[in-house]
Scaffold this active site. Structure first.
Site, short mmCIF file in Angstrom:
data_model
loop_
_atom_site.label_atom_id
_atom_site.label_comp_id
_atom_site.label_asym_id
_atom_site.label_seq_id
_atom_site.Cartn_x
_atom_site.Cartn_y
_atom_site.Cartn_z
N TRP A 5 8.53 2.60 12.75
CA TRP A 5 7.07 2.46 12.70
C TRP A 5 6.72 1.56 13.87
CZ3 TRP A 5 3.07 -1.06 12.01
CH2 TRP A 5 1.87 -0.54 11.52
N ARG A 25 8.32 4.48 3.49
CA ARG A 25 8.07 3.20 4.14
C ARG A 25 7.12 3.34 5.32
NH1 ARG A 25 11.85 -0.51 2.47
NH2 ARG A 25 11.72 -1.77 4.34
N LYS A 67 -8.51 3.58 -2.34
CA LYS A 67 -7.68 4.75 -2.72
C LYS A 67 -8.21 6.00 -2.03
CE LYS A 67 -4.86 3.63 -3.83
NZ LYS A 67 -4.12 2.44 -4.04
N LYS A 92 4.19 1.87 3.51
CA LYS A 92 4.28 1.35 2.15
C LYS A 92 4.47 -0.16 2.17
CE LYS A 92 4.78 1.72 -2.30
NZ LYS A 92 3.49 1.96 -2.99
N HIS A 129 -29.52 -5.41 0.53
CA HIS A 129 -29.39 -6.25 1.72
C HIS A 129 -28.77 -5.47 2.88
CE1 HIS A 129 -30.76 -9.62 -0.59
NE2 HIS A 129 -29.88 -9.30 -1.53
N GLU A 170 -10.88 -1.18 -5.12
CA GLU A 170 -9.67 -0.37 -5.21
C GLU A 170 -10.00 1.13 -5.19
OE1 GLU A 170 -6.73 -0.90 -4.70
OE2 GLU A 170 -5.55 0.62 -5.72
N CYS A 172 9.72 0.80 8.69
CA CYS A 172 11.02 1.09 9.29
C CYS A 172 12.06 1.22 8.18
CB CYS A 172 11.50 0.04 10.27
SG CYS A 172 10.46 -0.13 11.70
N ASN A 191 14.93 -3.41 11.83
CA ASN A 191 13.63 -3.47 11.16
C ASN A 191 13.15 -4.91 11.27
OD1 ASN A 191 11.45 -3.43 9.42
ND2 ASN A 191 12.68 -3.27 7.56
N GLY A 192 11.94 -5.11 11.79
CA GLY A 192 11.42 -6.46 11.96
C GLY A 192 10.87 -6.63 13.36
N GLU A 207 -7.82 5.83 1.96
CA GLU A 207 -6.48 5.83 2.53
C GLU A 207 -5.79 7.18 2.43
OE1 GLU A 207 -3.87 2.78 0.92
OE2 GLU A 207 -4.36 3.29 -1.13
C1 G6P Z 1 0.39 -1.57 2.04
C2 G6P Z 1 0.41 -0.54 0.92
C3 G6P Z 1 -0.55 -0.95 -0.18
C4 G6P Z 1 -0.23 -2.34 -0.69
C5 G6P Z 1 -0.19 -3.35 0.46
C6 G6P Z 1 0.40 -4.68 0.01
O1 G6P Z 1 -0.84 -1.54 2.68
O2 G6P Z 1 0.06 0.73 1.40
O3 G6P Z 1 -0.46 -0.02 -1.26
O4 G6P Z 1 -1.18 -2.73 -1.63
O5 G6P Z 1 0.64 -2.87 1.53
O6 G6P Z 1 1.75 -4.45 -0.29
P1 G6P Z 1 2.59 -5.27 -1.33
O7 G6P Z 1 3.96 -4.65 -1.27
O8 G6P Z 1 2.58 -6.70 -0.85
O9 G6P Z 1 1.95 -5.12 -2.66
#
Ligand code: G6P
Length: 608
Positions: free
Chosen positions: A75, A27, A485, A603, A504, A481, A2, A101-102, A488
Site C-alpha cells: 500500500w 489489509r 459506511k 483495513k 446553519h 457511522e 501491506c 511493512n511500515g 466508504e
Molecule cells: C480503517 C478501517 C476502519 C477503522 C479504522 C480504525 O480506516 O477501514 O474500519 O475503523 O481504520 O481502525 P482500528 O483498527 O484502529 O479500529
C-alpha cells in the site's frame, strides 16, 4: 496495511505465497510481488494492481520455482504504486531480498549515504534502503548483518529477509508493525496476520518489538538484538478457517453483518455472571475510578464513532465529563490529560498508528489507559494498562461492522460496571441495563431477518448523488457511522449532521430529490427531529426515517421508514446501526462496487 508472507520448507513456495497474500488482501494494497530462491539466484516477480496480475505473470506461481520465498502486498507510502516500487526489493547485486511493512523515517539520509558510496537504487521506496544496507554491511553472517542494519533504522517495520548467501533461512523482525511466525512440520512461515497461514498451521509465535526470528526448515529460533535466545509461548489459534473465509456469502462484509448477534454474544456473555458485570480485565479499584475527573476517548474511523456514542452514554450514566478525540488530532494538540484522566482507546486492529501514538501520549502524561481491541496480542492491546477484548473474530472486510458492534457492547458493559462502582445508577437500573444488554443479540437477529426491506429501499435509492444523515444526541453519533459506511463502500457523497445544525448551512444543499436519512430513535427528541424532517421536505428532500417500532406515526411523516425493536436509549445504536450497514451494503452492491476492498482504503492503517 501491506501484507507479508514467507515460506521455508520442502514444497514449492510460490503457490503458498500467492494464497497467503490473497488472505491478506483485506489489509489494502495497490501492488504485489514475490521473491524465491531458485537455487542459484533470487527471482522476483511483481506487479501493480490486484493479485490477479501477479498470478497471471507467474502462471499461478507455477513458473517460479523454489522452496524458500517471501511475498508482499504493498500500500504505497513512498513512491507511487508501480511494478518497480512493489516489494520484494533486491540489493544492488541481487543477493538479498526484503519485504517490509511500515515506514523508515530516516531513509533519505541512509539513501544519500549509500548513493555516495556508489550504490544504485531502482525504486522510490524507503524499503529499498534496507536491502541495500544489508548488502553494504554483509560480512558473512546474515543475522549479524540484520542486527547491524536495525541499529541504523528509525521508524516502524515488519521485515522478511532472504538471501542467496544464506539460502536456507528467512530472517524476520518487527518493530511496531505486526508479524507472526507459523510453525509447521519441516516447514515454517511468516505472515502479517493469521489468515495467511491458517491453511497450514494453527501454532504461531507473535513477534514482539525487536525480536528477531530465524526460520529454517526444521525449526525457528527467536533472539533479541543482543543475540540472546528468547523463549516464547506457542499460541494456538482456536478459531476456524471458515471464520476467515466467506462461508458461502458473496462478500465478507455481508457475512460479518450477519455474524453480529454471535459476535456481541461472545463479547458480553463471559462477562455477565449471575446478572452481574464482571470486568476482571480492569485492574482499577473503585477509589481510583472515583478519583478520575475526566474520561478521554481516543480512536480513528469507525472506532472513533463508537467513542462519540460513548461520550453520550458515559456522560449520562457516569456523570463525568468525556472528551472523544480523533487520535490523529489528539497526539499533536498538547492535550490536558493527567493522572486524574481515564483514557479509553478503541481499535479493532490494535495496530492503527495514530491511535497507538495517541495512547502513548496519554500514558506519558500519566493517564491510565484501558484499550478495547479485537486483535489479541496487537500493539495497543499489549501496551495499554488494561485491555478488554472484543470477541468479534477476524474481520476481513475493510468497512467494519461486527468490530464496531462489539466495541459498542463493551462500552455498555463499562457504563454499567462503572456506573455501579460510582453509585450513579440504582440497583433497578443496573438490572434493567443488564437484561437489555442480554437481549441485544436477539433483537439484532430480528432486524437481520427483515433485511429484504432494506434491500428494497436500497434498490429505490441507490442512484442518489448526495446523502445527508441527520440525528440528534446519540442518533447524531450514529449518523456519523451510517454516513461513513455509505461513502466508504458505495463512493456516494454523504455527510452526517447534527440535525440542529441544519439551519446553519447544510439546508442550503437540500434540493428536490436529495436523500436525507433521518435517525429518530432517541425518544426524548422525536418531536425535534420531526420538525427537521419537515424542514428538509419543504425544500424537496426525500426522507428515509429510521425509528423504533413504537413510533409507527412516522410512516405518515417520512417518504420511507425502517423500524427497529425498542430498547433502552443507551443500546439503541446497536440496533439502529444494522439497517444502516445493510443499506450501505446493498447500495454498493447495486452500484457494482468492490465492497470488501473499497478503493484507496486499508483495513489497518499502520502508517500515519
Ligand atoms: C480503517 C478501517 C476502519 C477503522 C479504522 C480504525 O480506516 O477501514 O474500519 O475503523 O481504520 O481502525 P482500528 O483498527 O484502529 O479500529
Amino acid at each position: 496495511m501491506c501484507g507479508i508472507v514467507g515460506y521455508i520448507g520442502y514444497e514449492q513456495a510460490a503457490p503458498f505465497l500467492l494464497g497467503g497474500l490473497e488472505k491478506l488482501e483485506y489489509r489494502g494494497y495497490d501492488s504485489a510481488g514475490i521473491c524465491l530462491n531458485d537455487g542459484e539466484k533470487l527471482v522476483v516477480k511483481k506487479s501493480k494492481g490486484k493479485l490477479e496480475e501477479l498470478k497471471k505473470l507467474t502462471n499461478n506461481g507455477n513458473d517460479i520455482i523454489g522452496t524458500v520465498g517471501i511475498g508482499h502486498t504493498r500500500w504505497a507510502t513512498h513512491g507511487e504504486p508501480s511494478d518497480v516500487n512493489a516489494h520484494p526489493h533486491l540489493s544492488d547485486s541481487c543477493r538479498f531480498a526484503v519485504v517490509h511493512n511500515g515506514i523508515i523515517e530516516n531513509y533519505l539520509q541512509l539513501k544519500d549515504m549509500l548513493t555516495a558510496k556508489g550504490v544504485k537504487f531502482r525504486s522510490m521506496t524507503d524499503t529499498e534502503v534496507i536491502a541495500q544496507l544489508i548488502e553494504y554491511y554483509y560480512k558473512g553472517d546474515l543475522v549479524d548483518t540484520v542486527i547491524k542494519v536495525l541499529s541504523k533504522l528509525d521508524g516502524s517495520y515488519a521485515l522478511g529477509v532472504i538471501s542467496i548467501e544464506d539460502p536456507d533461512e528467512i530472517i524476520a523482525v518487527r518493530k511496531e508493525s505486526p508479524l507472526i511466525i507459523g510453525l509447521g512440520e519441516n516447514e515454517n512461515y511468516i505472515a502479517s496476520d493469521v489468515p495467511a497461514i491458517l491453511s497450514k498451521t494453527r501454532s504461531i509465535y507473535r513477534l514482539e518489538n525487536n525480536e528477531i526470528a530465524i526460520l529454517r526448515r526444521d525449526g525457528v529460533k527467536i533472539i533479541n538484538t543482543d543475540k540472546d535466545e528468547v523463549t516464547k509461548q506457542v499460541e494456538t489459534i482456536n478459531w476456524d478457517i471458515d471464520a476467515a473465509e466467506k462461508g458461502g456469502y458473496e462478500h465478507f462484509m455481508f457475512k460479518e453483518i450477519m455474524e453480529q448477534p454471535k459476535a456481541i454474544r461472545d463479547t458480553i456473555t463471559p462477562r455477565i455472571k449471575n446478572g452481574r458485570i464482571v470486568l476482571d480485565e480492569i485492574k482499577l479499584t473503585a477509589e481510583q475510578v472515583k478519583s478520575f475527573n475526566k474520561i478521554n476517548i481516543l480512536a480513528c474511523g469507525s472506532a472513533y464513532h463508537v467513542g462519540v456514542v460513548a461520550k453520550y452514554i458515559f456522560e449520562k450514566v457516569l456523570r463525568k465529563p468525556v472528551e472523544t478525540d480523533l487520535a490523529s488530532e489528539f497526539r499533536y494538540r498538547d492535550p490536558i490529560v493527567d493522572e486524574h484522566t481515564l483514557t479509553i482507546v478503541i481499535s479493532q486492529s490494535g495496530e492503527t498508528a495514530d491511535t497507538k501514538e495517541a495512547m502513548k501520549e496519554a500514558q506519558r502524561r500519566g493517564s491510565h489507559v484501558i484499550s478495547i481491541v479485537n486483535v489479541v496480542g496487537s500493539a495497543i492491546a499489549s501496551e495499554s494498562d488494561d485491555v478488554i477484548y472484543t470477541w468479534a473474530g477476524p474481520e476481513i472486510a475493510v468497512a467494519t461492522t461486527k468490530a464496531y458492534s462489539t466495541q459498542l457492547a463493551v462500552i455498555y458493559l463499562m457504563a454499567i460496571y462503572f456506573g455501579d462502582m460510582l453509585g450513579t445508577i440504582t440497583p433497578d437500573e443496573y438490572r434493567n441495563y443488564v437484561s437489555e444488554l442480554e437481549s441485544v443479540p436477539d433483537k439484532i437477529t430480528k432486524i437481520l431477518e427483515e433485511e429484504e426491506h432494506v434491500q428494497y429501499l436500497a434498490s429505490k435509492l441507490f442512484n442518489s448523488r448526495d446523502v445527508f444523515f441527520i440525528g440528534r444526541n446519540i442518533d447524531y453519533a450514529l449518523s456519523l457511522e451510517g454516513s461513513l459506511k455509505l461513502k466508504e463502500i458505495s463512493y456516494i457523497h454523504s455527510e452526517a449532521y447534527a440535525a440542529g445544525e441544519l439551519k446553519h448551512g447544510t439546508i442550503s444543499l437540500i434540493e428536490k430529490g436529495t436523500l436525507v436519512i433521518a435517525l429518530a430513535t432517541h425518544e426524548e427528541l422525536i418531536g425535534k427531529i420531526v420538525s427537521n424532517i419537515k424542514e428538509v421536505q419543504a425544500r424537496g428532500a426525500n426522507v428515509l426515517c429510521l425509528a423504533c417500532e413504537n413510533h409507527q406515526e412516522l410512516k405518515d411523516v417520512a417518504q420511507s421508514t425502517i423500524f427497529i425493536p425498542h430498547s433502552c436509549d443507551m443500546m439503541l445504536p446497536s440496533l439502529a446501526v444494522i439497517p444502516l450497514q445493510l443499506f450501505a451494503y446493498y447500495v454498493a452492491s447495486l452500484k457494482g462496487c468492490d465492497i470488501d476492498k473499497p478503493r484507496n482504503l486499508a483495513k489497518s492503517v499502520t502508517v500515519e
